[in-house]
Design a protein around this motif. Structure first.
Motif, PDB file in Angstrom:
ATOM      1  N   GLU A   5      51.886  49.743  52.742  1.00  0.00           N
ATOM      2  CA  GLU A   5      51.452  50.747  51.773  1.00  0.00           C
ATOM      3  C   GLU A   5      51.774  50.311  50.349  1.00  0.00           C
ATOM      4  O   GLU A   5      50.976  50.501  49.426  1.00  0.00           O
ATOM      5  N   LEU A   6      52.966  49.703  50.176  1.00  0.00           N
ATOM      6  CA  LEU A   6      53.340  49.215  48.855  1.00  0.00           C
ATOM      7  C   LEU A   6      52.380  48.133  48.380  1.00  0.00           C
ATOM      8  O   LEU A   6      52.024  48.064  47.197  1.00  0.00           O
ATOM      9  N   GLN A   7      51.947  47.278  49.308  1.00  0.00           N
ATOM     10  CA  GLN A   7      51.008  46.226  48.954  1.00  0.00           C
ATOM     11  C   GLN A   7      49.657  46.808  48.545  1.00  0.00           C
ATOM     12  O   GLN A   7      49.030  46.351  47.582  1.00  0.00           O
ATOM     13  N   ASP A   8      49.221  47.854  49.272  1.00  0.00           N
ATOM     14  CA  ASP A   8      47.954  48.508  48.929  1.00  0.00           C
ATOM     15  C   ASP A   8      48.020  49.127  47.533  1.00  0.00           C
ATOM     16  O   ASP A   8      47.062  49.044  46.752  1.00  0.00           O
ATOM     17  N   ILE A   9      49.150  49.760  47.232  1.00  0.00           N
ATOM     18  CA  ILE A   9      49.319  50.373  45.916  1.00  0.00           C
ATOM     19  C   ILE A   9      49.296  49.309  44.827  1.00  0.00           C
ATOM     20  O   ILE A   9      48.661  49.467  43.780  1.00  0.00           O
ATOM     21  N   ALA A  10      49.995  48.192  45.087  1.00  0.00           N
ATOM     22  CA  ALA A  10      50.034  47.110  44.107  1.00  0.00           C
ATOM     23  C   ALA A  10      48.644  46.534  43.876  1.00  0.00           C
ATOM     24  O   ALA A  10      48.256  46.240  42.735  1.00  0.00           O
ATOM     25  N   ASP A  11      47.869  46.386  44.953  1.00  0.00           N
ATOM     26  CA  ASP A  11      46.509  45.861  44.823  1.00  0.00           C
ATOM     27  C   ASP A  11      45.628  46.801  44.006  1.00  0.00           C
ATOM     28  O   ASP A  11      44.831  46.360  43.168  1.00  0.00           O
ATOM     29  N   GLU A  12      45.774  48.106  44.266  1.00  0.00           N
ATOM     30  CA  GLU A  12      44.953  49.072  43.532  1.00  0.00           C
ATOM     31  C   GLU A  12      45.336  49.116  42.058  1.00  0.00           C
ATOM     32  O   GLU A  12      44.468  49.209  41.179  1.00  0.00           O
ATOM     33  N   LEU A  13      46.636  49.047  41.769  1.00  0.00           N
ATOM     34  CA  LEU A  13      47.082  49.028  40.377  1.00  0.00           C
ATOM     35  C   LEU A  13      46.550  47.799  39.655  1.00  0.00           C
ATOM     36  O   LEU A  13      46.139  47.867  38.486  1.00  0.00           O
ATOM     37  N   PHE A  14      46.548  46.657  40.343  1.00  0.00           N
ATOM     38  CA  PHE A  14      46.018  45.429  39.749  1.00  0.00           C
ATOM     39  C   PHE A  14      44.528  45.585  39.451  1.00  0.00           C
ATOM     40  O   PHE A  14      44.043  45.179  38.389  1.00  0.00           O
ATOM     41  N   ALA A  15      43.793  46.202  40.395  1.00  0.00           N
ATOM     42  CA  ALA A  15      42.359  46.402  40.205  1.00  0.00           C
ATOM     43  C   ALA A  15      42.090  47.343  39.035  1.00  0.00           C
ATOM     44  O   ALA A  15      41.154  47.143  38.252  1.00  0.00           O
ATOM     45  N   ILE A  16      42.924  48.385  38.897  1.00  0.00           N
ATOM     46  CA  ILE A  16      42.765  49.323  37.786  1.00  0.00           C
ATOM     47  C   ILE A  16      43.009  48.618  36.457  1.00  0.00           C
ATOM     48  O   ILE A  16      42.256  48.794  35.488  1.00  0.00           O
ATOM     49  N   ASP A  17      44.073  47.798  36.398  1.00  0.00           N
ATOM     50  CA  ASP A  17      44.366  47.073  35.161  1.00  0.00           C
ATOM     51  C   ASP A  17      43.224  46.132  34.791  1.00  0.00           C
ATOM     52  O   ASP A  17      42.843  46.022  33.614  1.00  0.00           O
ATOM     53  N   ALA A  18      42.665  45.468  35.793  1.00  0.00           N
ATOM     54  CA  ALA A  18      41.551  44.557  35.534  1.00  0.00           C
ATOM     55  C   ALA A  18      40.336  45.315  35.016  1.00  0.00           C
ATOM     56  O   ALA A  18      39.642  44.864  34.097  1.00  0.00           O
ATOM     57  N   ARG A  19      40.089  46.489  35.600  1.00  0.00           N
ATOM     58  CA  ARG A  19      38.948  47.298  35.166  1.00  0.00           C
ATOM     59  C   ARG A  19      39.141  47.805  33.744  1.00  0.00           C
ATOM     60  O   ARG A  19      38.195  47.848  32.949  1.00  0.00           O
ATOM     61  N   LEU A  20      40.374  48.186  33.401  1.00  0.00           N
ATOM     62  CA  LEU A  20      40.665  48.652  32.049  1.00  0.00           C
ATOM     63  C   LEU A  20      40.427  47.551  31.024  1.00  0.00           C
ATOM     64  O   LEU A  20      39.944  47.815  29.912  1.00  0.00           O
ATOM     65  N   VAL A  21      40.755  46.326  31.384  1.00  0.00           N
ATOM     66  CA  VAL A  21      40.493  45.197  30.490  1.00  0.00           C
ATOM     67  C   VAL A  21      38.992  45.043  30.270  1.00  0.00           C
ATOM     68  O   VAL A  21      38.527  44.821  29.144  1.00  0.00           O
ATOM     69  N   GLU A  22      38.211  45.183  31.353  1.00  0.00           N
ATOM     70  CA  GLU A  22      36.755  45.081  31.238  1.00  0.00           C
ATOM     71  C   GLU A  22      36.195  46.195  30.354  1.00  0.00           C
ATOM     72  O   GLU A  22      35.304  45.961  29.527  1.00  0.00           O
ATOM     73  N   ILE A  23      36.713  47.410  30.547  1.00  0.00           N
ATOM     74  CA  ILE A  23      36.240  48.548  29.755  1.00  0.00           C
ATOM     75  C   ILE A  23      36.551  48.342  28.277  1.00  0.00           C
ATOM     76  O   ILE A  23      35.726  48.634  27.402  1.00  0.00           O
ATOM     77  N   GLU A  24      37.745  47.838  27.985  1.00  0.00           N
ATOM     78  CA  GLU A  24      38.130  47.606  26.597  1.00  0.00           C
ATOM     79  C   GLU A  24      37.233  46.553  25.956  1.00  0.00           C
ATOM     80  O   GLU A  24      36.822  46.688  24.796  1.00  0.00           O
TER      81      GLU A  24
END
Length: 224
Positions: A5-24
């Motif tokens: 579960e911790l790994q899934d959370i870490a993966d999702e957080l990484f994906a969110i950060d990557a998406r935020l960079v794209e949006i910016e």
């Protein structure tokens, strides 16, 4: 299982950060494009740039689309400057015609010669051009309406109108606010996409007002 579960959370957080960079990055690109278009528009001059001005016919059509009510009759504002009085009276083809109109002795609703003027394009053009001030009868003959308007006209009207506007915004309800003719009040308009039962429209209005300021502040407004 906890590790998974911790790994899934870490993966999702990484994906969110990557998406935020794209949006910016997309935001910066759009802002740059906006600046370029604005400069280009200015260079073309006022006669060649995009204009939001509407033609007279478009203004009439917009008025008819928003302010829908009874089309068979409308009111017209009158003013007696000598006595300091003003109000609205139903517009009639025979108003003040000698031998036909018996105002003020006979009320319009009791007059056998009444011929009410319809709310047509000619009446609206006169209103928009400032030749006359017309009033809409929003309640249709089937007890439905296309709009709701709250009238704030007592002490505290500014804060009351602002509070209700904020509440409309919080619920995603499109609305328009205008200052009254006197300058000492305001109207808040809500336009419906289709006819609504008048009872439900009033219930909506009271619900919004109660949410905005509570029952104790109802004295500063009325629904028209």
């Amino acid at each position: 299982m906890v590790h998974s579960e911790l790994q899934d959370i870490a993966d999702e957080l990484f994906a969110i950060d990557a998406r935020l960079v794209e949006i910016e990055a997309e935001k910066r690109r759009l802002l740059q494009r906006k600046q370029i278009l604005g400069q280009r528009q200015s260079s073309l001059g006022p006669h060649h740039g995009y204009s939001m001005q509407l033609s007279a016919g478009q203004k009439v059509a917009l008025f008819l689309a928003l302010f829908q009510g009874r089309s068979d009759v409308f009111a017209r504002r009158w003013e007696n400057r000598d006595k300091g009085r003003s109000g609205y009276a139903v517009a009639c083809h025979n108003e003040w015609r000698f031998g036909i109109c018996d105002k003020p002795r006979t009320k319009c609703r009791a007059c056998g010669n009444r011929r009410y003027r319809p709310l047509d394009e000619q009446a609206i053009r006169g209103h928009l051009m400032g030749k006359q001030v017309i009033g809409l009868y929003p309640l249709r003959t089937d007890n439905t309406c296309h709009l709701l308007v709250a009238d704030f006209d007592k002490s505290g009207w500014r804060n009351a109108a602002k509070a209700m506007a904020r509440t409309c915004g919080a619920f995603g309800i499109p609305h328009a606010v205008e200052v009254s003719r006197s300058g000492n009040g305001a109207h808040l308009w809500i336009f419906f996409s289709e006819p609504a039962p008048a009872r439900e429209a009033r219930r909506l209005g009271f619900g919004l007002l109660d949410k905005a300021m509570g029952d104790s502040s109802r004295s500063v407004f009325r629904f028209l």
